[in-house]
Motif scaffolding. Structure first.
Motif, PDB file in Angstrom:
ATOM      1  N   UNK A 260       0.932  -1.334   0.003  1.00 56.30           N
ATOM      2  CA  UNK A 260       0.042  -0.036   0.174  1.00 56.30           C
ATOM      3  C   UNK A 260       0.729   1.289   0.033  1.00 56.30           C
ATOM      4  N   UNK A 261       1.930   1.090   0.865  1.00 55.93           N
ATOM      5  CA  UNK A 261       2.793   2.343   0.751  1.00 55.93           C
ATOM      6  C   UNK A 261       3.528   2.647  -0.588  1.00 55.93           C
ATOM      7  N   UNK A 262       3.855   1.325  -1.295  1.00 56.05           N
ATOM      8  CA  UNK A 262       4.785   1.738  -2.340  1.00 56.05           C
ATOM      9  C   UNK A 262       3.896   2.215  -3.516  1.00 56.05           C
ATOM     10  N   UNK A 263       2.474   1.832  -3.598  1.00 53.84           N
ATOM     11  CA  UNK A 263       1.548   2.314  -4.451  1.00 53.84           C
ATOM     12  C   UNK A 263       1.575   4.029  -4.287  1.00 53.84           C
ATOM     13  N   UNK A 264       1.430   4.246  -3.002  1.00 56.17           N
ATOM     14  CA  UNK A 264       1.303   5.854  -2.756  1.00 56.17           C
ATOM     15  C   UNK A 264       2.790   6.661  -3.220  1.00 56.17           C
ATOM     16  N   UNK A 265       3.724   5.862  -2.856  1.00 56.01           N
ATOM     17  CA  UNK A 265       4.953   6.564  -2.800  1.00 56.01           C
ATOM     18  C   UNK A 265       5.402   6.707  -4.421  1.00 56.01           C
ATOM     19  N   UNK A 266       5.591   5.664  -4.859  1.00 53.64           N
ATOM     20  CA  UNK A 266       6.129   5.363  -6.232  1.00 53.64           C
ATOM     21  C   UNK A 266       5.270   5.880  -7.592  1.00 53.64           C
ATOM     22  N   UNK A 267       5.393   7.058  -7.846  1.00 50.81           N
ATOM     23  CA  UNK A 267       4.762   7.651  -8.997  1.00 50.81           C
ATOM     24  C   UNK A 267       5.294   7.362 -10.232  1.00 50.81           C
ATOM     25  N   UNK A 268       6.526   6.949 -10.143  1.00 53.98           N
ATOM     26  CA  UNK A 268       7.121   6.338 -11.526  1.00 53.98           C
ATOM     27  C   UNK A 268       6.770   5.032 -11.724  1.00 53.98           C
ATOM     28  N   UNK A 269       6.077   4.840 -13.014  1.00 52.92           N
ATOM     29  CA  UNK A 269       5.456   3.638 -13.185  1.00 52.92           C
ATOM     30  C   UNK A 269       6.249   2.257 -13.174  1.00 52.92           C
TER      31      UNK A 269
END
Length: 297
Positions: A260-269
Motif C-alpha cells: 500500500x505504501x509503495x503504490x502511494x510513494x512510487x509515482x514512476x510507473x
C-alpha cells in the motif's frame, strides 16, 4: 520456447493458486479435503490463468494497450516474438485443455450427477470466456473498467467458495468472508497493474478504474481493498476463534502495508512493477497463514 514461457507469465500463478488454496484450507479444516480434487483443481486453475495471460497479451496488442509507453515487461505479440496466429492457436489449445481438466475435476468431485455436473460445467465455460474476453474480442470488458468486478467474482466467490464446494458439496455462507477477502487482495494486484499502466491505458482507450478516477483516488481505492480484505479475514478468524494460532494471519500485514505504501510513494510507473509480484506472493502467504491457523486450531 523461452518466449512462450515468458508469455505464460508464471509470476501470476501464486495469485491463481491462492484462491483455490483458500477453498482447500477451509474444506480441510472441516475434515473434507481430497488430494485428487486439489490436484485437478490446481491444474485447472493454472491452465485458466495461463489462458487469461495469453489472451491478455493478444488482446492488448491488438487494441493498442501494449504500445511504446507501456512500462511493464514487454509482451510477446507486441514485441513480435510470437505471431498473432500462433497466439490465437495457443488460446484455443489452452481453452480446450482448461475445459478437459475442468470436466475431469467435476466428474471426480461429483460423479455423473447431471444437475450439478451441468452447473459446474457452465461455470467453467464462463471462466474460460471471462479469461478470453477480458482484453480480447470486439468489446473487451477490461477496457470498460469491469476487470475488478470479474477478478472479485472469479478469484473470490468462484475460486474460494466454488472450490470449497467441490470438497464439501455444501454451501457455507460464512465462507463469504474469506472468499471476499481473497478476492479483494486479487483485485489489489490488478489495481497495482492498472496504476502502473495508467498513462498507456488512457492513450489506448482502456478505461480501467485508475484511468476513470485518477491516480490519487486509485491509491485510496487500493488502501480500501487491502484494508477491507484483511479486516474480513480477521473477522472470520474471530468469529471462529478457538486458538491463538489462528491469529498468525497478522504476519501477512507487513506485506500488505508495504504494498500500500509503495503504490502511494512510487509515482514512476517502472518502480511499481516489482510490487505486482510482491502483492501476489503476499496474498498467497496470507492464504497459507490463514489455512495453517485454521488447521492447527
Amino acid at each position: 520456447m523461452k518466449h512462450w514461457v515468458k508469455a505464460f507469465r508464471l509470476r501470476t500463478l501464486p495469485l491463481a493458486l491462492a484462491s483455490i488454496g483458500m477453498g482447500a484450507f477451509l474444506a480441510a479444516s472441516a475434515g473434507k479435503f481430497n488430494c485428487g480434487v486439489f490436484a485437478l483443481c490446481a491444474l485447472t486453475t493454472i491452465l485458466l490463468q495461463v489462458l487469461s495471460n495469453l489472451a491478455n497479451d493478444y488482446g492488448d496488442s491488438v487494441h493498442g494497450a501494449d504500445g511504446a509507453r507501456r512500462t511493464g515487461p514487454s509482451r510477446a505479440v507486441q514485441s513480435g516474438v510470437i505471431s498473432l496466429k500462433a497466439m490465437r492457436n495457443a488460446i484455443i489449445l489452452f481453452s480446450a485443455l482448461s475445459l478437459l481438466s475442468g470436466i475431469g475435476l467435476i466428474y471426480l468431485a461429483f460423479g455423473w450427477s447431471p444437475q450439478v455436473f451441468g452447473f459446474f460445467l457452465g461455470l467453467g465455460v464462463l471462466a474460460i470466456l471471462a479469461a478470453i474476453t477480458y482484453t480480447a474480442g470486439y468489446k473487451p470488458y477490461g477496457y470498460m473498467g469491469l476487470g475488478d468486478i470479474s477478478v472479485l467474482i472469479f478469484f473470490g466467490f468462484v475460486g474460494v467458495m466454488g472450490s470449497a464446494y467441490l470438497y464439501e458439496q455444501a454451501l457455507k455462507w460464512e465462507y463469504l468472508l474469506p472468499a471476499i477477502s481473497t478476492g479483494l487482495f486479487s483485485v489489489g494486484v490488478l489495481n497495482v497493474n492498472n496504476i502502473r499502466d495508467i498513462d498507456s491505458d488512457k492513450e489506448a482507450g482502456k478505461i480501467s478504474i485508475p484511468v476513470r478516477i485518477g491516480r490519487t483516488k486509485a491509491v485510496v481505492y487500493h488502501w480500501f481493498l487491502l484494508g477491507t480484505g484483511f479486516a474480513l479475514g480477521l473477522t472470520y478468524v474471530l468469529m471462529n476463534y478457538t486458538s491463538y494460532w489462528q491469529l498468525i494471519i497478522v504476519l501477512a500485514l507487513p506485506g500488505l502495508i508495504k504494498n500500500a505504501k509503495a503504490v502511494k510513494q512510487h509515482t514512476e510507473s517502472s518502480k511499481l512493477d516489482p510490487f505486482l509480484k510482491q502483492m501476489a506472493l503476499t496474498t498467497l502467504l496470507y492464504v497459507v497463514l490463514f489455512g495453517v491457523g485454521q488447521l492447527i486450531a
